[in-house]
Design a protein around this motif. Structure first.
Motif, PDB file in Angstrom:
ATOM      1  N   VAL A 198       0.846  -1.184   0.000  1.00 56.29           N
ATOM      2  CA  VAL A 198       0.000   0.000   0.000  1.00 56.29           C
ATOM      3  C   VAL A 198       0.883   1.237   0.000  1.00 56.29           C
ATOM      4  N   PRO A 199       0.390   2.346  -0.515  1.00 57.22           N
ATOM      5  CA  PRO A 199       1.197   3.566  -0.476  1.00 57.22           C
ATOM      6  C   PRO A 199       1.580   3.907   0.957  1.00 57.22           C
ATOM      7  N   VAL A 200       2.842   4.254   1.144  1.00 62.88           N
ATOM      8  CA  VAL A 200       3.340   4.610   2.474  1.00 62.88           C
ATOM      9  C   VAL A 200       3.527   6.119   2.510  1.00 62.88           C
ATOM     10  N   ALA A 201       2.730   6.787   3.344  1.00 66.79           N
ATOM     11  CA  ALA A 201       2.833   8.234   3.463  1.00 66.79           C
ATOM     12  C   ALA A 201       4.136   8.601   4.179  1.00 66.79           C
ATOM     13  N   ALA A 202       4.622   9.783   3.872  1.00 72.52           N
ATOM     14  CA  ALA A 202       5.829  10.260   4.547  1.00 72.52           C
ATOM     15  C   ALA A 202       5.576  10.337   6.046  1.00 72.52           C
ATOM     16  N   VAL A 203       6.534   9.841   6.818  1.00 70.06           N
ATOM     17  CA  VAL A 203       6.395   9.849   8.268  1.00 70.06           C
ATOM     18  C   VAL A 203       6.623  11.271   8.780  1.00 70.06           C
ATOM     19  N   PRO A 204       5.725  11.793   9.595  1.00 71.81           N
ATOM     20  CA  PRO A 204       5.929  13.140  10.140  1.00 71.81           C
ATOM     21  C   PRO A 204       7.238  13.232  10.910  1.00 71.81           C
ATOM     22  N   GLU A 205       7.862  14.386  10.831  1.00 72.02           N
ATOM     23  CA  GLU A 205       9.120  14.589  11.534  1.00 72.02           C
ATOM     24  C   GLU A 205       8.957  14.358  13.035  1.00 72.02           C
ATOM     25  N   ALA A 206       7.797  14.713  13.585  1.00 71.49           N
ATOM     26  CA  ALA A 206       7.571  14.518  15.016  1.00 71.49           C
ATOM     27  C   ALA A 206       7.638  13.042  15.391  1.00 71.49           C
ATOM     28  N   THR A 207       7.170  12.173  14.501  1.00 73.95           N
ATOM     29  CA  THR A 207       7.225  10.729  14.763  1.00 73.95           C
ATOM     30  C   THR A 207       8.663  10.247  14.762  1.00 73.95           C
ATOM     31  N   ARG A 208       9.425  10.652  13.753  1.00 73.45           N
ATOM     32  CA  ARG A 208      10.836  10.257  13.713  1.00 73.45           C
ATOM     33  C   ARG A 208      11.586  10.801  14.925  1.00 73.45           C
ATOM     34  N   GLN A 209      11.242  11.980  15.357  1.00 72.81           N
ATOM     35  CA  GLN A 209      11.940  12.547  16.511  1.00 72.81           C
ATOM     36  C   GLN A 209      11.623  11.765  17.782  1.00 72.81           C
ATOM     37  N   ARG A 210      10.365  11.359  17.961  1.00 71.39           N
ATOM     38  CA  ARG A 210      10.022  10.548  19.137  1.00 71.39           C
ATOM     39  C   ARG A 210      10.799   9.242  19.146  1.00 71.39           C
ATOM     40  N   VAL A 211      10.817   8.590  17.994  1.00 71.99           N
ATOM     41  CA  VAL A 211      11.565   7.332  17.897  1.00 71.99           C
ATOM     42  C   VAL A 211      13.050   7.587  18.127  1.00 71.99           C
ATOM     43  N   GLY A 212      13.580   8.644  17.531  1.00 69.13           N
ATOM     44  CA  GLY A 212      14.998   8.949  17.669  1.00 69.13           C
ATOM     45  C   GLY A 212      15.401   9.252  19.099  1.00 69.13           C
ATOM     46  N   LEU A 213      14.600  10.021  19.812  1.00 68.83           N
ATOM     47  CA  LEU A 213      14.919  10.356  21.203  1.00 68.83           C
ATOM     48  C   LEU A 213      14.922   9.106  22.078  1.00 68.83           C
ATOM     49  N   ALA A 214      13.943   8.224  21.855  1.00 66.77           N
ATOM     50  CA  ALA A 214      13.881   6.991  22.653  1.00 66.77           C
ATOM     51  C   ALA A 214      15.077   6.096  22.364  1.00 66.77           C
ATOM     52  N   GLN A 215      15.439   5.943  21.089  1.00 64.92           N
ATOM     53  CA  GLN A 215      16.570   5.079  20.744  1.00 64.92           C
ATOM     54  C   GLN A 215      17.885   5.679  21.233  1.00 64.92           C
ATOM     55  N   ALA A 216      18.019   7.009  21.162  1.00 68.67           N
ATOM     56  CA  ALA A 216      19.247   7.650  21.641  1.00 68.67           C
ATOM     57  C   ALA A 216      19.411   7.453  23.146  1.00 68.67           C
ATOM     58  N   ALA A 217      18.314   7.524  23.888  1.00 75.73           N
ATOM     59  CA  ALA A 217      18.393   7.325  25.337  1.00 75.73           C
ATOM     60  C   ALA A 217      18.828   5.902  25.669  1.00 75.73           C
ATOM     61  N   VAL A 218      18.289   4.927  24.925  1.00 77.46           N
ATOM     62  CA  VAL A 218      18.657   3.529  25.165  1.00 77.46           C
ATOM     63  C   VAL A 218      20.117   3.287  24.808  1.00 77.46           C
ATOM     64  N   LEU A 219      20.531   3.741  23.622  1.00 75.76           N
ATOM     65  CA  LEU A 219      21.902   3.478  23.195  1.00 75.76           C
ATOM     66  C   LEU A 219      22.907   4.212  24.083  1.00 75.76           C
ATOM     67  N   SER A 220      22.594   5.429  24.487  1.00 72.09           N
ATOM     68  CA  SER A 220      23.495   6.167  25.374  1.00 72.09           C
ATOM     69  C   SER A 220      23.660   5.443  26.698  1.00 72.09           C
ATOM     70  N   SER A 221      22.584   4.857  27.195  1.00 75.26           N
ATOM     71  CA  SER A 221      22.679   4.084  28.429  1.00 75.26           C
ATOM     72  C   SER A 221      23.571   2.864  28.261  1.00 75.26           C
ATOM     73  N   LEU A 222      23.505   2.240  27.083  1.00 75.71           N
ATOM     74  CA  LEU A 222      24.267   1.015  26.839  1.00 75.71           C
ATOM     75  C   LEU A 222      25.747   1.264  26.593  1.00 75.71           C
ATOM     76  N   VAL A 223      26.086   2.385  25.952  1.00 79.61           N
ATOM     77  CA  VAL A 223      27.477   2.575  25.546  1.00 79.61           C
ATOM     78  C   VAL A 223      28.151   3.791  26.154  1.00 79.61           C
ATOM     79  N   ALA A 224      27.370   4.672  26.798  1.00 82.98           N
ATOM     80  CA  ALA A 224      27.968   5.885  27.357  1.00 82.98           C
ATOM     81  C   ALA A 224      27.720   6.045  28.845  1.00 82.98           C
ATOM     82  N   GLY A 225      27.078   5.056  29.462  1.00 82.82           N
ATOM     83  CA  GLY A 225      26.920   5.081  30.910  1.00 82.82           C
ATOM     84  C   GLY A 225      25.883   6.032  31.447  1.00 82.82           C
ATOM     85  N   THR A 226      24.994   6.547  30.587  1.00 82.50           N
ATOM     86  CA  THR A 226      23.926   7.410  31.079  1.00 82.50           C
ATOM     87  C   THR A 226      22.850   6.546  31.756  1.00 82.50           C
ATOM     88  N   PRO A 227      21.945   7.168  32.542  1.00 89.28           N
ATOM     89  CA  PRO A 227      20.953   6.373  33.279  1.00 89.28           C
ATOM     90  C   PRO A 227      20.084   5.499  32.376  1.00 89.28           C
TER      91      PRO A 227
END
Length: 421
Positions: free
Chosen positions: A288-317
């Motif tokens: 089916v046609p895939v509409a462009a993902v809103p920037e706000a959606t990508r930002q939510r996903v990006g912030l969550a993934q950055a928090a997880v990866l930073s915790s795993l490799v940079a010692g953040t909470p």
């Protein structure tokens, strides 16, 4: 869908054995480890014999918040064309996070990490998959991954997530039954339920691999024999659909060729015992046609993934809702993999440093996240040691400095100069 048969992962360490192994219909190669203009002679000979070769990518990060990198896509396309491959494969995972979208440093995991099974993450993944499909000259199949950690607040099961992904994009699936077993042990997920929810008609082929359990955690090592539990899941899958291809993965700790042949025989027997003779009727519609993902959606996903990866490799909470013990296990596993891969990429380092290499690298990894590839990581590690006046043995330090200078240019500044800066 093309019938591939029974295959094995081609690795340089077992290239000769694979060439002479009876009953190998096809092979899979790690895309990033092949150079289109300089294919190993073993792969050339296999291709000349009519053996199918499929490139398997590990670095696109299709589940990440950013759209797939154009240069990585072009490289994957070049490998598909050089190998005359009928398809290419990648993973449903993120491998880097951060950067401008999240106003945080760009971090590399050096490993495949699970995406949350949420609507936001699925929207991003679908658009990323469609971008990749448009850039590749052959069909794309994507693989379910093994995971030590689970995201809180997930909205779908793995089977539902994969079904919706295939339904919306038309992408094929590479189902790793060893990863289903890993997620059963580590996350309590039922492999049979996952298989019942999968769009089995979308399966391009199947991975089978070994691992080991330690302290209640299953490690998908690709360095151990395939356990009976994984073969049982393969048999269950084969009772639902005749898989177009099945492939044995082994990445290190390679046994004698006869042992690999026995594992291939066990894989064939599990598929035969499953008994399915044809692909299941399709429950999927066309893409089916895939509409462009809103920037706000990508930002939510990006912030969550950055928090997880930073915790795993940079010692953040550790982000709220994650299992702190499992996050610790994952963090140590990532550091250990970094040490192992750097030792392969730059074998001179463990040779020069001897037994001190691994503890020194793990200490470095706790303070220095990986921001580039493994070769960059090796250079940064060596430069760090030299700036600190290590190793203590002068002869070893001279050897390390010569190695670093040969690959990185000017010598690192001495500690005294760093203090004055």
């Amino acid at each position: 869908m093309e019938r591939l048969g029974t295959g094995i992962g081609w690795r340089p360490e077992i290239a000769d054995a694979v060439e002479h192994m009876p009953g190998v219909d096809w092979v899979e190669v790690v895309a990033e480890n092949t150079c289109p203009g300089h294919l190993p002679e073993s792969l050339r000979r296999l291709r000349e014999r009519g053996v199918t070769v499929v490139p398997h990518g590990v670095s696109l990060g299709l589940g990440g918040a950013d759209r797939p990198d154009g240069e990585r896509l072009r490289a994957l396309a070049e490998r598909a064309e050089a190998l005359a491959a009928p398809l290419v494969t990648e993973h449903i995972a993120f491998v880097r996070a951060g950067g401008p979208r999240t106003a945080s440093p760009l971090l590399e995991a050096g490993h495949l990490l699970p995406v949350p099974r949420t609507r936001d993450a699925l929207d991003v993944l679908c658009e990323n998959v469609r971008v990749a499909q448009d850039a590749l000259p052959v069909p794309l199949a994507v693989e379910n991954i093994a995971a030590l950690i689970a995201w809180p607040g997930e909205e779908m099961t793995e089977g539902q997530f994969l079904y919706d992904l295939a339904d919306r994009t038309g992408v094929r699936l590479l189902i790793d039954v060893a990863n289903l077993h890993t997620n059963h042990v580590n996350r309590g997920e039922d492999p049979a339920k996952a298989l019942s929810e999968l769009p089995v008609e979308a399966i391009a082929y199947v991975h089978v691999a070994g691992g080991f359990e330690r302290d209640g955690v299953w490690h998908d090592s690709h360095a151990h024999p395939v356990p009976p539990a994984v073969l049982d899941i393969l048999g269950d899958l084969a009772s639902r659909v005749a898989p177009p291809g099945v492939l044995l993965e082994r990445d290190e700790n390679f046994p004698e060729p006869a042992e690999l042949e026995r594992e291939l025989t066990a894989i064939r027997a599990a598929v035969a015992a499953g008994g399915a003779t044809a692909a299941a009727d399709s429950r999927l519609g066309g893409p089916v046609p895939v509409a462009a993902v809103p920037e706000a959606t990508r930002q939510r996903v990006g912030l969550a993934q950055a928090a997880v990866l930073s915790s795993l490799v940079a010692g953040t909470p550790v982000p709220e809702g994650f299992d702190r013990v499992r996050m610790g296990v994952q963090a140590r596993a990532l550091a250990g993999k970094r040490a192992d891969v750097v030792a392969k990429v730059a074998p001179e380092l463990p040779e020069i440093l001897g037994e001190s290499y691994r503890p020194a690298f793990l200490a470095y990894a706790q303070e220095q996240p990986m921001t580039g590839g493994y070769r960059r990581d090796a250079l940064d590690f060596a430069g760090r040691l030299l700036r600190e006046g290590r190793p203590a043995d002068r002869a070893s330090r001279r050897r390390l400095r010569a190695w670093w200078q040969h690959r990185a240019g000017p010598a690192p500044r001495r500690r005294t100069l760093l203090r004055r800066a």
